[in-house]
Motif scaffolding. Structure first.
Motif, PDB file in Angstrom:
ATOM      1  N   HIS A  13       0.805  -1.221   0.000  1.00  5.46           N
ATOM      2  CA  HIS A  13       0.000   0.000   0.000  1.00  5.46           C
ATOM      3  C   HIS A  13       0.843   1.280   0.000  1.00  5.46           C
ATOM      4  CE1 HIS A  13       0.954  -0.973   4.150  1.00  5.46           C
ATOM      5  NE2 HIS A  13       0.887   0.330   4.396  1.00  5.46           N
ATOM      6  N   ALA A  14       2.063   1.220   0.513  1.00  6.90           N
ATOM      7  CA  ALA A  14       2.904   2.410   0.642  1.00  6.90           C
ATOM      8  C   ALA A  14       3.409   2.930  -0.699  1.00  6.90           C
ATOM      9  CB  ALA A  14       4.098   2.118   1.553  1.00  6.90           C
ATOM     10  N   CYS A  69       8.049  -1.113  -1.815  1.00 11.22           N
ATOM     11  CA  CYS A  69       7.392  -0.938  -0.516  1.00 11.22           C
ATOM     12  C   CYS A  69       7.958   0.358   0.045  1.00 11.22           C
ATOM     13  CB  CYS A  69       7.586  -2.144   0.404  1.00 11.22           C
ATOM     14  SG  CYS A  69       9.258  -2.448   1.002  1.00 11.22           S
ATOM     15  N   GLY A  70       7.745   0.635   1.298  1.00 13.96           N
ATOM     16  CA  GLY A  70       8.222   1.891   1.860  1.00 13.96           C
ATOM     17  C   GLY A  70       9.714   2.093   1.700  1.00 13.96           C
ATOM     18  N   GLY A  74      12.017  -4.804   2.735  1.00 14.35           N
ATOM     19  CA  GLY A  74      11.205  -5.964   3.104  1.00 14.35           C
ATOM     20  C   GLY A  74      10.695  -6.737   1.907  1.00 14.35           C
ATOM     21  N   ILE A  75      10.189  -6.029   0.906  1.00 14.41           N
ATOM     22  CA  ILE A  75       9.653  -6.698  -0.277  1.00 14.41           C
ATOM     23  C   ILE A  75      10.766  -7.402  -1.046  1.00 14.41           C
ATOM     24  CG2 ILE A  75       9.719  -4.719  -1.876  1.00 14.41           C
ATOM     25  CD1 ILE A  75       6.797  -5.619  -2.694  1.00 14.41           C
ATOM     26  N   ARG A 113       9.356   5.472  -0.134  1.00 14.37           N
ATOM     27  CA  ARG A 113       9.561   6.532   0.857  1.00 14.37           C
ATOM     28  C   ARG A 113      11.019   6.975   0.900  1.00 14.37           C
ATOM     29  NH1 ARG A 113       5.804   3.436   5.278  1.00 14.37           N
ATOM     30  NH2 ARG A 113       3.810   4.086   4.398  1.00 14.37           N
ATOM     31  N   VAL A 114      11.834   6.434   0.002  1.00 13.52           N
ATOM     32  CA  VAL A 114      13.260   6.734  -0.031  1.00 13.52           C
ATOM     33  C   VAL A 114      13.607   7.627  -1.218  1.00 13.52           C
ATOM     34  CG1 VAL A 114      15.581   5.717  -0.203  1.00 13.52           C
ATOM     35  CG2 VAL A 114      13.799   4.561   1.126  1.00 13.52           C
ATOM     36  N   VAL A 115      13.023   7.343  -2.385  1.00 17.10           N
ATOM     37  CA  VAL A 115      13.331   8.113  -3.591  1.00 17.10           C
ATOM     38  C   VAL A 115      12.059   8.770  -4.128  1.00 17.10           C
ATOM     39  CG1 VAL A 115      15.250   6.596  -4.205  1.00 17.10           C
ATOM     40  CG2 VAL A 115      13.016   6.174  -5.204  1.00 17.10           C
ATOM     41  N   GLY A 116      12.233   9.897  -4.772  1.00 12.31           N
ATOM     42  CA  GLY A 116      11.122  10.570  -5.425  1.00 12.31           C
ATOM     43  C   GLY A 116      10.846   9.973  -6.795  1.00 12.31           C
TER      44      GLY A 116
END
Length: 146
Positions: A13-14, A69-70, A74-75, A113-116
């Motif tokens: 979902h992230a 993922c975020g 993990g993925i 959540r790390v790269v744009g």
């Protein structure tokens, strides 16, 4: 495009929005994209999506995969549990090119959540544009495979 690929995409979902943007980008480059990720923002479990994408690649249903993922971590771990799969998480284009050229990775993992978005597209382009070099690298990949 001289060498179009069949690409499977998935995420938790992230990373839905970035995954969908990557799908459009890959299609614009001439690749065939199968997006198996969630469509709605309810919380979901990244191991399910990493494994599913890796199974597509392992079964020959896709040439390459891109999973998110975020953090991408993990993925990536879930995908690497599928026999024969080599997946690396990348936050820069150089690493994305190297995991193809030197490690023959079939799956790229990105942290939404790390790269744009702009950097993510550069990473995807580097991964999709690279080919395995073989040679001394093949010996090392064989060692990874055991």
């Amino acid at each position: 495009m001289s060498n179009p690929k069949r690409i499977v995409l998935s995420s938790d979902h992230a990373a839905i929005e970035l995954r969908q943007a990557i799908a459009k980008h890959a299609e614009s480059l001439g690749h065939t994209v199968t997006d198996i990720g969630p469509k709605t923002p309810e919380s979901t479990h990244y191991p399910i999506h990493g494994k599913a994408a890796a199974e597509h690649v392992a079964a020959g249903e896709a040439d390459l995969g891109i999973i998110l993922c975020g953090t991408g971590q993990g993925i990536m771990m879930a995908a690497n549990k599928v026999p024969g799969i080599r997946c690396g998480v990348c936050a820069d284009p150089f690493s994305a090119r190297m995991i193809r050229e030197h490690n023959n990775a079939q799956i790229l993992s990105i942290g939404a959540r790390v790269v744009g978005e702009s950097l993510a597209m550069e990473i995807v382009d580097a991964f999709l544009g690279a080919e395995f070099e073989g040679g001394r690298h093949a010996t090392r990949v064989d060692m990874i495979e055991g």
